[in-house]
Write an enzyme that holds these catalytic residues in place. Sequence first.
Site, PDB file in Angstrom:
ATOM      1  N   THR A  47       0.851  -1.110   0.068  1.00  0.00           N
ATOM      2  CA  THR A  47       0.030  -0.029  -0.140  1.00  0.00           C
ATOM      3  C   THR A  47       0.711   1.249   0.011  1.00  0.00           C
ATOM      4  O   THR A  47       0.502   2.269  -0.545  1.00  0.00           O
ATOM      5  CB  THR A  47      -0.925  -0.038   1.080  1.00  0.00           C
ATOM      6  N   TYR A 136       5.050 -12.585   4.689  1.00  0.00           N
ATOM      7  CA  TYR A 136       4.026 -11.899   3.812  1.00  0.00           C
ATOM      8  C   TYR A 136       3.608 -12.434   2.575  1.00  0.00           C
ATOM      9  O   TYR A 136       4.335 -12.828   1.525  1.00  0.00           O
ATOM     10  CB  TYR A 136       4.322 -10.449   3.676  1.00  0.00           C
ATOM     11  N   LYS A 165       1.450 -12.808   7.471  1.00  0.00           N
ATOM     12  CA  LYS A 165       0.366 -11.734   6.766  1.00  0.00           C
ATOM     13  C   LYS A 165      -0.226 -12.770   5.482  1.00  0.00           C
ATOM     14  O   LYS A 165       0.485 -13.122   4.358  1.00  0.00           O
ATOM     15  CB  LYS A 165       0.599 -10.557   6.421  1.00  0.00           C
ATOM     16  N   ILE A 206      -3.871  -6.391   8.838  1.00  0.00           N
ATOM     17  CA  ILE A 206      -2.888  -5.391   8.255  1.00  0.00           C
ATOM     18  C   ILE A 206      -4.054  -4.625   7.221  1.00  0.00           C
ATOM     19  O   ILE A 206      -4.470  -5.299   6.126  1.00  0.00           O
ATOM     20  CB  ILE A 206      -1.661  -5.714   7.797  1.00  0.00           C
TER      21      ILE A 206
END
EC number: 4.3.3.7
Length: 297
Positions: A47, A136, A165, A206
């Site tokens: 992001t 991740y 994640k 998240i």
Amino acid sequence: MKNILQGAMTALITPFKNGKLDEETFEKLIKRQIKNGIDVVVPVGTTGESATLTHNEHKICIEIAVNACKDTNVKVLAGAGSNATHEAIDFAKFAQSHGADGILSVAPYYNKPTQEGLYQHYKAIAESIDIPVLLYNVPGRVGVDILPSTVFRLFKECKNIFGIKEATGSIDRCVDLLAHEPNLVVISGEDAINYPILSNGGKGVISVTANLLPDYICELTHLALDEEYTKAKAINDKLYNINKILFCESNPIPIKAAMYIAGLIGNLEYRLPLCEPSSENFKKIEQTMKNYEIKGF
């Protein structure tokens, strides 16, 4: 290793001004997150447009986040991923030396390593630092899936790898991970399935939406972690439309447009190849936002 990196976490956007990093606005955005009760801020992830930041900009963002959170209870989980292991180690060491509480390390993109390559990549990163490491997994972006067997191997053999994640979009994957390794910390990486993951043993989120609505995401997450599932689901249902529209184009295109509409960033700027949303989607974002109370600075 005691895990302090869970709960409501925000995948921060990176604001630009005239093509350069807007450091002042970035700091203000972080302080707004702190004010609204977020547990952890996550700079320079997907992001945060980390793929188009220079290495120096990447490191500046980490420094700003750490300084903004100093003397607060808010932790910093710094993005520290790369498709070159030596670069990921450099980012990880920088994050540790500059006070980050942990790192988020995305699976290496483009070069499509094998599961053994992924294992060696993450093992090398984990051994280079002492702070916690969150894997991740986002195969839709990077082209490779960190399979559960590799996750379990890393979790067992690397003391500072504490969780993952999961942004596969699969609730079943998260449930399977927790069924085989209950002590693994599973974090939702997709706002659309935050509630299902939290209600099935996940320890946090998240969130992209939290850039715009940190108070909503905090309440949803904390209620779910306290097993107040009926109340948490009611908030999740309320967030359905905004979660959907914020992914009408590639992240972070819609969330930056929403932040601009809300007056939280003064410039709607991206780094190419990302660009502004279509006029049709911009209007849809603007219309959807009218149904939510968005707090300013």
